[in-house]
Scaffold this active site. Structure first.
Site, PDB file in Angstrom:
ATOM      1  N   HIS A 112     -65.780  91.157  68.461  1.00  0.00           N
ATOM      2  CA  HIS A 112     -65.517  92.278  69.371  1.00  0.00           C
ATOM      3  C   HIS A 112     -64.986  93.515  68.649  1.00  0.00           C
ATOM      4  O   HIS A 112     -64.395  94.385  69.276  1.00  0.00           O
ATOM      5  CB  HIS A 112     -64.551  91.845  70.487  1.00  0.00           C
ATOM      6  CG  HIS A 112     -65.165  90.849  71.440  1.00  0.00           C
ATOM      7  ND1 HIS A 112     -64.430  90.175  72.401  1.00  0.00           N
ATOM      8  CD2 HIS A 112     -66.449  90.417  71.584  1.00  0.00           C
ATOM      9  CE1 HIS A 112     -65.245  89.376  73.090  1.00  0.00           C
ATOM     10  NE2 HIS A 112     -66.469  89.497  72.609  1.00  0.00           N
ATOM     11  N   CYS A 170     -67.296 107.622  65.498  1.00  0.00           N
ATOM     12  CA  CYS A 170     -67.847 108.596  66.432  1.00  0.00           C
ATOM     13  C   CYS A 170     -68.679 107.866  67.487  1.00  0.00           C
ATOM     14  O   CYS A 170     -69.448 106.961  67.167  1.00  0.00           O
ATOM     15  CB  CYS A 170     -68.722 109.583  65.672  1.00  0.00           C
ATOM     16  SG  CYS A 170     -69.526 110.763  66.773  1.00  0.00           S
TER      17      CYS A 170
HETATM   18  P1  OAD Z   1     -57.824  85.708  77.733  1.00  0.00           P
HETATM   19  O1  OAD Z   1     -56.636  86.536  78.057  1.00  0.00           O
HETATM   20  O2  OAD Z   1     -58.944  85.688  78.708  1.00  0.00           O
HETATM   21  O3  OAD Z   1     -57.362  84.202  77.529  1.00  0.00           O
HETATM   22  C1  OAD Z   1     -56.241  83.866  76.758  1.00  0.00           C
HETATM   23  C2  OAD Z   1     -56.179  82.371  76.703  1.00  0.00           C
HETATM   24  O4  OAD Z   1     -55.147  82.012  75.822  1.00  0.00           O
HETATM   25  C3  OAD Z   1     -55.862  81.701  78.045  1.00  0.00           C
HETATM   26  O5  OAD Z   1     -56.784  80.644  78.252  1.00  0.00           O
HETATM   27  C4  OAD Z   1     -54.432  81.187  77.868  1.00  0.00           C
HETATM   28  O6  OAD Z   1     -54.201  79.959  78.567  1.00  0.00           O
HETATM   29  C5  OAD Z   1     -54.369  80.961  76.384  1.00  0.00           C
HETATM   30  N1  OAD Z   1     -53.032  81.073  75.761  1.00  0.00           N
HETATM   31  C6  OAD Z   1     -52.035  81.941  76.053  1.00  0.00           C
HETATM   32  N2  OAD Z   1     -51.016  81.812  75.194  1.00  0.00           N
HETATM   33  C7  OAD Z   1     -51.385  80.828  74.313  1.00  0.00           C
HETATM   34  C8  OAD Z   1     -50.782  80.236  73.166  1.00  0.00           C
HETATM   35  N3  OAD Z   1     -49.574  80.636  72.709  1.00  0.00           N
HETATM   36  N4  OAD Z   1     -51.456  79.261  72.515  1.00  0.00           N
HETATM   37  C9  OAD Z   1     -52.675  78.853  72.944  1.00  0.00           C
HETATM   38  N5  OAD Z   1     -53.301  79.370  74.014  1.00  0.00           N
HETATM   39  C10 OAD Z   1     -52.674  80.355  74.681  1.00  0.00           C
HETATM   40  O7  OAD Z   1     -58.340  86.166  76.290  1.00  0.00           O
HETATM   41  P2  OAD Z   1     -59.733  85.912  75.599  1.00  0.00           P
HETATM   42  O8  OAD Z   1     -60.294  84.581  75.946  1.00  0.00           O
HETATM   43  O9  OAD Z   1     -59.554  86.258  74.174  1.00  0.00           O
HETATM   44  O10 OAD Z   1     -63.317  91.153  75.226  1.00  0.00           O
HETATM   45  O11 OAD Z   1     -60.644  87.030  76.247  1.00  0.00           O
HETATM   46  C11 OAD Z   1     -61.956  87.124  75.789  1.00  0.00           C
HETATM   47  C12 OAD Z   1     -62.411  88.533  75.839  1.00  0.00           C
HETATM   48  O12 OAD Z   1     -62.247  89.020  77.152  1.00  0.00           O
HETATM   49  C13 OAD Z   1     -61.621  89.523  75.013  1.00  0.00           C
HETATM   50  O13 OAD Z   1     -61.981  89.542  73.660  1.00  0.00           O
HETATM   51  C14 OAD Z   1     -61.998  90.809  75.662  1.00  0.00           C
HETATM   52  C15 OAD Z   1     -62.056  90.421  77.124  1.00  0.00           C
HETATM   53  O14 OAD Z   1     -63.123  90.889  77.794  1.00  0.00           O
HETATM   54  C16 OAD Z   1     -63.662  92.453  75.220  1.00  0.00           C
HETATM   55  O15 OAD Z   1     -62.856  93.352  75.412  1.00  0.00           O
HETATM   56  C17 OAD Z   1     -65.105  92.677  74.928  1.00  0.00           C
END
Ligand code: OAD
Length: 249
Positions: free
Chosen positions: A124, A132
């Site tokens: 990402h 730009c």
């Molecule tokens: P999320 O915020 O959707 O998910 C975070 C995950 O981490 C959840 O399943 C939590 O349960 C878990 N979690 C929280 N604290 C934790 C810890 N200390 N140890 C282990 N697990 C933990 O974030 P992402 O899955 O990264 O993309 O989101 C995916 C994408 O959604 C992002 O990259 C972003 C967004 O759309 C774009 O912006 C293109």
């Protein structure tokens, strides 16, 4: 340090010791213990305060570039003040034990690289890179103006963070390498990701379909949990260092 010692299944430890190809997908949860908010965690997630489609899309940037620029400037500052946590360091260390290792991240915070990970695929983008919006020229320096978004010195176009927004394509080379790593690994880890954003979320299934053992580490169950071979529930900054210790000493 973990508050209690974790006992991992002996079969998982043996599997890791024997594994020659490992792929790891990380999400915002891996950086939670560094003090960065995740996207979707109830109450504390960035998206509890903002509607993502109002911020992370090309349409939003076209509609109100200054709002989007300011939001990313604020997040860039938050990232600058945090450090990798034991989970990031454990993954950098795992890389040294596995002959063929790929760390695929959805995070834009750069903490994996700061922790020393080298075989890294940033699906990402990276929030510290600015380019730009028109001609794609990268820039290291720009002048922040309280009124307007800084402009490209080459073509005068608006500057934007080099991250992937909703509706935009992922960097092709990174995605192709990630798919290849998932399809060819012996063990696939999905760590700290809610697994709801494609195409990253499909990587664990691509690995599973090719016979890889899937290990999930997350604070909470996700849509992947029932399909994973192992679900290690808890904080990645506690589980990963302990897993490394029990596997490789
Ligand atoms: P999320 O915020 O959707 O998910 C975070 C995950 O981490 C959840 O399943 C939590 O349960 C878990 N979690 C929280 N604290 C934790 C810890 N200390 N140890 C282990 N697990 C933990 O974030 P992402 O899955 O990264 O993309 O989101 C995916 C994408 O959604 C992002 O990259 C972003 C967004 O759309 C774009 O912006 C293109």
């Amino acid at each position: 340090m973990p508050s209690r010692s974790v006992e991992f299944p002996p079969a998982l430890i043996s599997l890791l010791r024997a594994a020659s190809k490992v792929a790891v997908l990380t999400g915002a949860g891996v950086s939670q213990e560094s003090g960065l908010r995740t996207f979707r965690d109830a109450q504390t997630g960035l998206w509890a305060q903002y509607k993502p489609e109002e911020l992370a899309s090309p349409e939003a940037f076209a509609r109100d570039p200054k709002l989007i620029w300011d939001w990313y400037a604020w997040r860039r500052e938050a990232v600058k003040s945090v450090r990798p946590n034991p989970g990031h360091y454990a993954l950098a260390s795992m890389e040294k034990h596995i002959p063929s290792f790929s760390l695929i991240t959805q995070n834009v915070d750069g903490l994996h690289r700061m922790a020393g990970s080298q075989r890294l695929l940033e699906l990402h983008g990276n929030i510290q890179r600015v380019r730009c919006a028109e001609c794609y020229t990268f820039t290291e320096t720009w002048e922040d103006d309280s009124e307007a978004v800084p402009r490209c010195q080459e073509c005068g176009g608006l500057l934007r963070p080099d991250v992937v927004w909703f509706g935009e394509a992922l960097p092709r080379d990174q995605l192709e390498a990630a798919v290849e790593a998932a399809r060819s690994c012996d063990v696939f880890f999905s760590i700290g990701t809610s697994g709801v954003v494609q195409p990253a979320a499909s990587l664990a299934f691509a690995a599973r379909n090719r016979g890889a053992v899937v290990v999930e580490i997350n604070a909470e169950p996700t849509p992947l949990t029932s399909k994973a071979d192992y679900f290690l529930q808890g904080k990645s900054g506690e589980i990963l260092p302990e897993l490394l210790k029990q596997t490789w000493g």
